[in-house]
Design a protein around this motif. Structure first.
Motif, PDB file in Angstrom:
ATOM      1  N   PHE A 224       0.835  -1.206   0.000  1.00 45.04           N
ATOM      2  CA  PHE A 224       0.000   0.000   0.000  1.00 45.04           C
ATOM      3  C   PHE A 224       0.871   1.258   0.000  1.00 45.04           C
ATOM      4  N   VAL A 225       1.891   1.267   0.853  1.00 45.44           N
ATOM      5  CA  VAL A 225       2.771   2.439   0.954  1.00 45.44           C
ATOM      6  C   VAL A 225       3.479   2.695  -0.376  1.00 45.44           C
ATOM      7  N   ALA A 226       4.014   1.627  -0.973  1.00 45.32           N
ATOM      8  CA  ALA A 226       4.748   1.773  -2.233  1.00 45.32           C
ATOM      9  C   ALA A 226       3.855   2.292  -3.354  1.00 45.32           C
ATOM     10  N   VAL A 227       2.638   1.769  -3.443  1.00 46.20           N
ATOM     11  CA  VAL A 227       1.713   2.195  -4.499  1.00 46.20           C
ATOM     12  C   VAL A 227       1.226   3.625  -4.242  1.00 46.20           C
ATOM     13  N   ASN A 228       0.957   3.949  -2.989  1.00 43.78           N
ATOM     14  CA  ASN A 228       0.548   5.324  -2.651  1.00 43.78           C
ATOM     15  C   ASN A 228       1.614   6.327  -3.067  1.00 43.78           C
TER      16      ASN A 228
END
Length: 269
Positions: A224-228
């Protein structure tokens, strides 16, 4: 006149470039089941994945803690389709259509490192009379998952304490690995295996400008963090606001299917 179904993903995707659709498996495409060997996709899952894999502007990947061999078994009907299977939290990345690994660990090296740690985990669980408490040990070749879903509630903290204690006190043996928590499971996993790193790899490999990640577990938070960070869309399954890095929430697997069905119906080429 019936209005078309709405989809958060379809609304996000501008259709000016391919969409990377990255999906966890257990708890996202199939409900969590007591026996991990029985986590089969329902018919609706097969139908949706086939439609999405065959769309020329959608790139589909399954990003799972399961091994690629397990994913190939559960998704065998998609062998000839344009799908990428990312096993062991991205430690291995495989394209079944081409029978080709984009990323594959050094099997011999990791097994040599893991074997003494595996033996010590089993020995300590046995010494503490915990091995036969309902634990299911899943050997994934490159990792060892200790499932305790079937263990009595009063015993679960002992298992968790034992494993974390091992990693705290035997740092030399555990140095190449990390203890990855999940839903009623602790996995002894190589430190380099990470879903966040996996989605970054896919994003760059596919040369994406838009991408979506859907997952349900603690292990999905790094993704989630990487895609955000790349301006993508993130959806958590079964979470509550404030407990996840995902931007949106689906309450259950059925909601994921409704999202994907709406995307498939609105993005016909």
């Amino acid at each position: 006149m019936l209005l078309p179904m709405r989809s958060t993903i379809a609304d996000y995707w501008r259709r000016e470039s391919p969409l990377g659709l990255m999906l966890d498996y257990d708890g996202t495409l199939t409900p969590i089941v007591p026996d991990p060997t029985q986590a089969f996709l329902p018919p609706a899952g097969w139908e949706l994945l086939l439609k999405l894999c065959r769309h020329p502007w959608i790139r589909v990947a399954i990003v799972s803690g399961r091994s690629v061999s397990q994913l190939r078994f559960f998704l065998s009907a998609l062998t000839g389709e344009a799908i990428t299977l990312c096993g062991l939290h991205g430690g291995e990345i495989y394209v079944p259509q081409k029978d080709h690994f984009l990323r594959q660990p050094n099997r011999e090296q990791l097994q040599q490192q893991l074997q003494p740690l595996r033996e010590k985990v089993i020995a300590q669980l046995t010494a503490a009379n915990l091995l036969n408490s309902g634990i299911f040990l899943e050997d994934k070749t490159y990792s060892l998952a200790v499932h305790y879903r079937q263990v009595e509630a009063s015993v679960k903290p002992q298992i968790i304490e034992l494993l974390y204690g091992l990693f705290t006190h035997d740092t030399e043996l555990t140095a190449p690995f990390k203890l990855q928590p999940g839903k009623e499971v602790l996995e002894v996993l190589p430190r380099t295996f990470d879903k966040g790193d996996c989605v970054v790899f896919l994003w760059d490999f596919w040369q994406l400008r838009q991408g979506c990640y859907i997952g349900d577990d603690v292990t999905d938070e790094a993704a989630f963090v990487a895609v955000n960070q790349r301006g993508g869309l993130t959806i958590a399954v079964g979470k509550t606001p404030g407990t996840t890095q995902a931007q949106h929430i689906c309450s259950e697997v059925g909601d994921v299917y409704r999202e994907l069905a709406a995307l498939a119906s609105q993005s016909k080429s």
